[in-house]
Design an enzyme around this catalytic site. Structure first.
Site, PDB file in Angstrom:
ATOM      1  N   HIS A  22       0.974  -1.067  -0.089  1.00 21.15           N
ATOM      2  CA  HIS A  22       0.032   0.026   0.193  1.00 21.15           C
ATOM      3  C   HIS A  22       0.917   1.304  -0.009  1.00 21.15           C
ATOM      4  O   HIS A  22       1.492   1.601   0.841  1.00 21.15           O
ATOM      5  CB  HIS A  22      -0.776  -0.230   1.314  1.00 21.15           C
ATOM      6  CG  HIS A  22      -2.118   0.594   1.276  1.00 21.15           C
ATOM      7  ND1 HIS A  22      -3.112   0.590   0.455  1.00 21.15           N
ATOM      8  CD2 HIS A  22      -2.278   1.924   1.938  1.00 21.15           C
ATOM      9  CE1 HIS A  22      -4.176   1.506   0.443  1.00 21.15           C
ATOM     10  NE2 HIS A  22      -3.580   2.478   1.434  1.00 21.15           N
ATOM     11  N   LYS A 167     -10.197   6.743  -3.425  1.00 19.34           N
ATOM     12  CA  LYS A 167      -9.211   7.658  -2.826  1.00 19.34           C
ATOM     13  C   LYS A 167      -7.891   7.095  -3.561  1.00 19.34           C
ATOM     14  O   LYS A 167      -7.464   5.971  -3.219  1.00 19.34           O
ATOM     15  CB  LYS A 167      -9.299   7.672  -1.467  1.00 19.34           C
ATOM     16  CG  LYS A 167      -8.012   8.644  -0.932  1.00 19.34           C
ATOM     17  CD  LYS A 167      -8.542   8.857   0.656  1.00 19.34           C
ATOM     18  CE  LYS A 167      -7.380   8.564   1.522  1.00 19.34           C
ATOM     19  NZ  LYS A 167      -7.555   9.301   2.856  1.00 19.34           N
ATOM     20  N   LYS A 169      -3.953   7.550  -3.568  1.00 25.25           N
ATOM     21  CA  LYS A 169      -2.779   8.208  -2.953  1.00 25.25           C
ATOM     22  C   LYS A 169      -1.601   8.448  -3.954  1.00 25.25           C
ATOM     23  O   LYS A 169      -1.087   7.591  -4.649  1.00 25.25           O
ATOM     24  CB  LYS A 169      -2.192   6.939  -1.873  1.00 25.25           C
ATOM     25  CG  LYS A 169      -3.043   6.558  -1.242  1.00 25.25           C
ATOM     26  CD  LYS A 169      -3.385   7.246   0.082  1.00 25.25           C
ATOM     27  CE  LYS A 169      -2.714   7.541   1.219  1.00 25.25           C
ATOM     28  NZ  LYS A 169      -3.508   8.289   2.143  1.00 25.25           N
ATOM     29  N   ASP A 198      -5.405  11.788  -2.179  1.00 30.42           N
ATOM     30  CA  ASP A 198      -4.958  11.946  -0.953  1.00 30.42           C
ATOM     31  C   ASP A 198      -3.228  12.511  -1.168  1.00 30.42           C
ATOM     32  O   ASP A 198      -2.655  11.346  -1.543  1.00 30.42           O
ATOM     33  CB  ASP A 198      -5.054  11.068   0.103  1.00 30.42           C
ATOM     34  CG  ASP A 198      -4.618  11.367   1.504  1.00 30.42           C
ATOM     35  OD1 ASP A 198      -3.971  12.519   1.682  1.00 30.42           O
ATOM     36  OD2 ASP A 198      -4.558  10.642   2.383  1.00 30.42           O
ATOM     37  N   GLU A 224      -7.108  15.880  -0.687  1.00 30.68           N
ATOM     38  CA  GLU A 224      -6.900  15.836   0.932  1.00 30.68           C
ATOM     39  C   GLU A 224      -5.539  16.233   1.105  1.00 30.68           C
ATOM     40  O   GLU A 224      -4.529  15.658   0.391  1.00 30.68           O
ATOM     41  CB  GLU A 224      -7.028  14.373   1.181  1.00 30.68           C
ATOM     42  CG  GLU A 224      -6.830  13.892   2.529  1.00 30.68           C
ATOM     43  CD  GLU A 224      -7.390  12.618   2.952  1.00 30.68           C
ATOM     44  OE1 GLU A 224      -8.261  11.915   2.290  1.00 30.68           O
ATOM     45  OE2 GLU A 224      -6.807  12.009   4.006  1.00 30.68           O
ATOM     46  N   ASP A 249      -6.540  16.694   6.696  1.00 31.75           N
ATOM     47  CA  ASP A 249      -6.208  15.290   7.442  1.00 31.75           C
ATOM     48  C   ASP A 249      -5.204  15.552   8.626  1.00 31.75           C
ATOM     49  O   ASP A 249      -5.313  15.807   9.673  1.00 31.75           O
ATOM     50  CB  ASP A 249      -5.929  14.257   6.556  1.00 31.75           C
ATOM     51  CG  ASP A 249      -5.666  12.945   7.144  1.00 31.75           C
ATOM     52  OD1 ASP A 249      -6.113  12.733   8.453  1.00 31.75           O
ATOM     53  OD2 ASP A 249      -5.258  11.980   6.531  1.00 31.75           O
ATOM     54  N   LYS A 273     -10.740  11.518  12.535  1.00 31.92           N
ATOM     55  CA  LYS A 273      -9.986  10.107  13.062  1.00 31.92           C
ATOM     56  C   LYS A 273      -9.987   9.978  14.601  1.00 31.92           C
ATOM     57  O   LYS A 273      -9.435  10.928  15.216  1.00 31.92           O
ATOM     58  CB  LYS A 273      -8.876  10.229  12.452  1.00 31.92           C
ATOM     59  CG  LYS A 273      -8.546  10.174  10.768  1.00 31.92           C
ATOM     60  CD  LYS A 273      -7.310  10.034  10.283  1.00 31.92           C
ATOM     61  CE  LYS A 273      -7.109   9.844   8.651  1.00 31.92           C
ATOM     62  NZ  LYS A 273      -5.936   9.765   8.176  1.00 31.92           N
ATOM     63  N   GLU A 327     -13.789   6.150   4.882  1.00 28.52           N
ATOM     64  CA  GLU A 327     -13.021   5.026   4.323  1.00 28.52           C
ATOM     65  C   GLU A 327     -12.623   4.119   5.345  1.00 28.52           C
ATOM     66  O   GLU A 327     -11.398   3.627   5.536  1.00 28.52           O
ATOM     67  CB  GLU A 327     -11.743   6.120   3.898  1.00 28.52           C
ATOM     68  CG  GLU A 327     -11.006   6.762   5.044  1.00 28.52           C
ATOM     69  CD  GLU A 327      -9.923   7.483   4.921  1.00 28.52           C
ATOM     70  OE1 GLU A 327      -9.684   7.822   3.526  1.00 28.52           O
ATOM     71  OE2 GLU A 327      -9.301   8.126   5.747  1.00 28.52           O
TER      72      GLU A 327
END
Ligand SMILES: O=C(O)C[C@H]1C=CC(=O)O1
Ligand SMILES: [Mn+2]
Length: 373
Positions: A22, A167, A169, A198, A224, A249, A273, A327
């Protein structure tokens, strides 16, 4: 009646494999490390919580190892002997004695809520004032690092009706390569999906403004954290100039940050979060600041496993409005489970249990197997 006391706090570091690497701007995850927190109370009830971050110290100020150490040496001993059923008093006691450490505190607060829910026979959402929905739409993150693979992954998610919000990255490489990657994915998915990015603070303002304009003009719905949390002036200017809305974020490391971002007009969406605010109760304070300021909400994740994901979900189902959905897909990124019944994802949604507490039971065997020795 004698009060129910907190008797013991245990922390377990758990390393779990991910379904694929990831790739984020600051780190490529090959696995995820959870910190599971178990709180034993004098009435025999145990609460479970989770404090999880991304990439050791790559994302924030707390690492799995520091979370464990700080709970074992400082926060845990402070909690022993406190009343288990008075979560306000217990968390206040921690806040007075320990600055910051919102990840560790979030795991503890989750565990206290889980214990209290089990004690009263109520789901955590009901302890937080009551739910206004039973499920949450969940976005998926495309982060394989490869455009064709990401498109294939998105098509599969659409086919099985698991996600229709994606989303991406970006920010690890060169900006023009990022733009090409994002636009190719949006063109492939078209109106069948919401595509967002993001950047994880990777750009500076000079580069970000042009990129935000191009992304907005190419149908990207949300951007983001394009620049550093420290550059407040830049965030304000981008929020005024970007055609696509800007979401904060990393800029939110606590409820006070939420207030000052709102006051400065530095974002039009907040990623909520639990880990960055100090727990499911704490994150709702940030949500209330946003609501009062007209800032839209998104249910964020630190890629927690099932425990942290449902702790977040119980808070998010109480919100009036979650304009940008959530998410909360963390458990789906892992190949293994440490609970007996994994959270249920169906028809683009995560179902939030109505059983007492978080609605989860640890699978002792799997937990012992994956616990770091
Ligand atoms: O938002 C982040 O920065 C962290 C995280 C959330 C989803 C994902 O893939 O990474
Ligand atoms: Mn983010």
């Amino acid at each position: 009646m004698s009060p129910i006391l907190i008797e013991r706090i245990q922390t377990i570091v758990v390393d779990l494999p991910t379904i694929r690497p990831h790739k984020l701007a600051m780190h490529t995850m090959q696995q995820q490390t959870l910190v599971i927190i178990r709180v034993q109370c004098s009435d025999g009830i145990e609460g479970i919580g989770e404090a999880t971050t991304i990439g050791g110290l790559a994302y924030g100020n707390e690492s799995p190892e520091s979370i464990k150490q700080n709970i074992d040496s400082h926060l845990g001993p402070l909690l022993v002997g406190q009343e288990a059923a008075n979560i306000n008093a217990a968390m206040l006691h921690l806040d007075k004695a320990a600055k910051g450490n919102t990840f560790a505190k979030s795991g503890i607060e989750s565990a206290l809520l889980d214990a209290q829910g089990k004690r009263l026979g109520l789901p955590v959402s009901e302890l937080l004032g009551g739910r206004v929905r039973d499920s949450l739409e969940v976005a998926w993150t495309l982060a394989s690092g490869n455009t064709a693979k990401d498109i294939e992954e998105a098509e599969r998610m659409l086919d099985i009706r698991r996600h229709r919000i994606f989303k991406l990255k970006i920010g690890a490489g060169e900006v023009n390569a990022d733009l090409k990657h994002v636009i190719a994915i949006k063109q492939a998915l078209g109106e069948r999906a919401s595509v967002r990015v993001d950047v994880n603070q990777a750009r500076d303002e000079s580069v970000a403004l042009r990129a935000c304009r191009i992304l907005g003009d190419n149908g990207i719905d949300l951007i983001e954290q394009p620049i550093s949390r420290v550059n407040r002036g830049g965030q304000v200017r981008l929020n005024q100039r970007s055609p696509a809305p800007i979401m904060a974020d990393e800029s939110i490391e606590g409820v006070e940050d939420a207030f000052s971002l709102a006051a400065d007009g530095a974002a039009s969406i907040f990623a909520l979060k639990i880990a960055k605010n100090g727990g499911p109760r704490a994150v709702l304070r940030t949500a209330q600041i946003a609501e009062a300021a007209g800032i839209a909400l998104y249910g964020g994740t630190m890629l927690e496993g099932s425990v942290g994901t449902l702790a977040s979900a119980h808070a998010f189902v109480t919100l009036n409005k979650l304009t940008w959905a959530t998410e909360l897909f963390g458990p789906l990124l892992l190949t293994e489970e440490i609970v007996t019944h994994a959270p249920v994802y169906r028809d683009f949604q995560l179902e939030v249990p109505r059983t007492p507490g978080l609605g989860l039971t640890l699978d002792e065997e799997r937990l012992a197997f994956f616990a770091r020795k």
